[in-house]
Every structure is written in C-alpha cells, then in structure tokens.
Scaffold this motif. Structure first.
Motif, PDB file in Angstrom:
ATOM      1  N   UNK A 295     -93.184  43.409 -47.419  1.00 35.31           N
ATOM      2  CA  UNK A 295     -93.842  43.310 -48.721  1.00 35.31           C
ATOM      3  C   UNK A 295     -95.347  43.167 -48.563  1.00 35.31           C
ATOM      4  N   UNK A 296     -96.065  43.826 -49.454  1.00 36.52           N
ATOM      5  CA  UNK A 296     -97.523  43.699 -49.505  1.00 36.52           C
ATOM      6  C   UNK A 296     -97.896  42.375 -50.178  1.00 36.52           C
ATOM      7  N   UNK A 297     -97.087  41.969 -51.173  1.00 33.17           N
ATOM      8  CA  UNK A 297     -97.336  40.753 -51.941  1.00 33.17           C
ATOM      9  C   UNK A 297     -96.018  40.023 -52.134  1.00 33.17           C
TER      10      UNK A 297
ATOM     11  N   UNK B 134     -87.647  35.344 -42.034  1.00 31.26           N
ATOM     12  CA  UNK B 134     -88.178  35.871 -40.773  1.00 31.26           C
ATOM     13  C   UNK B 134     -89.424  36.727 -41.041  1.00 31.26           C
ATOM     14  N   UNK B 135     -90.312  36.787 -40.046  1.00 32.15           N
ATOM     15  CA  UNK B 135     -91.562  37.533 -40.182  1.00 32.15           C
ATOM     16  C   UNK B 135     -91.314  39.011 -40.497  1.00 32.15           C
ATOM     17  N   UNK B 136     -90.303  39.595 -39.882  1.00 28.27           N
ATOM     18  CA  UNK B 136     -90.020  41.014 -40.121  1.00 28.27           C
ATOM     19  C   UNK B 136     -89.645  41.264 -41.579  1.00 28.27           C
TER      20      UNK B 136
END
Length: 86
Positions: free
Chosen positions: A71-73, A64-66
C-alpha cells in the motif's frame, strides 16, 4: 495509469442500547460502517481503496513489512489500539 493502493482500517463500530418503557426493558444492537461516504467518494478516483472494518483488522491486518509495502497509504481511523496490539 496505475492507481495508488490505499488501505483504510477501522471506521466501523457496534452500538448497544437499552430502552426502558415503564418496568420493561429492551436491548438493541446496531452495526455502523462509518467509512461508506469515503468509499463512495474514492470510486472512479486515482486510488484503489481496500476497506477493512475494525472487527476484521485483528485477523486480517498486514502486520508483516511485505504486506504493508503493498500500500502507498495506510489510514487507521477510529480503531481501538487493542484491536491491533492484542
């Protein structure tokens, strides 16, 4: 200073081998964590690494997008596409 969150997914595998000695054969299985050098290198760094071995990704990967936004990467390394697609 806030650490950048990094998710490393994959970089683990199982090796299966058959050893033949005359008419006898013996199987062996070995589990490998290929990310160990990277995990060690990122200790005490500006990155907060979460390591998810390949066999855990089918159930624990944040689809899921959330979950991804945490995470940054996100690094996908040496993980078969079917682990995430099926």
């Amino acid at each position: 200073m806030t650490k950048s969150k990094v998710l490393l997914v994959g970089e683990s595998w199982v090796t299966s081998a058959t050893h033949f000695k005359g008419f006898d054969q013996f199987g062996s299985v070995t589990f490998h964590l290929g990310a160990e050098p990277l995990v060690a290198a990122l200790q005490d760094s500006p990155f907060e690494l979460t390591y998810m071995p390949a066999h855990e990704a089918a159930e624990r990967f944040p689809f899921e997008a959330a979950g991804l936004a945490e995470y940054k990467v996100i690094l996908l390394s040496d993980i078969g596409a079917n682990t995430l697609l099926l």
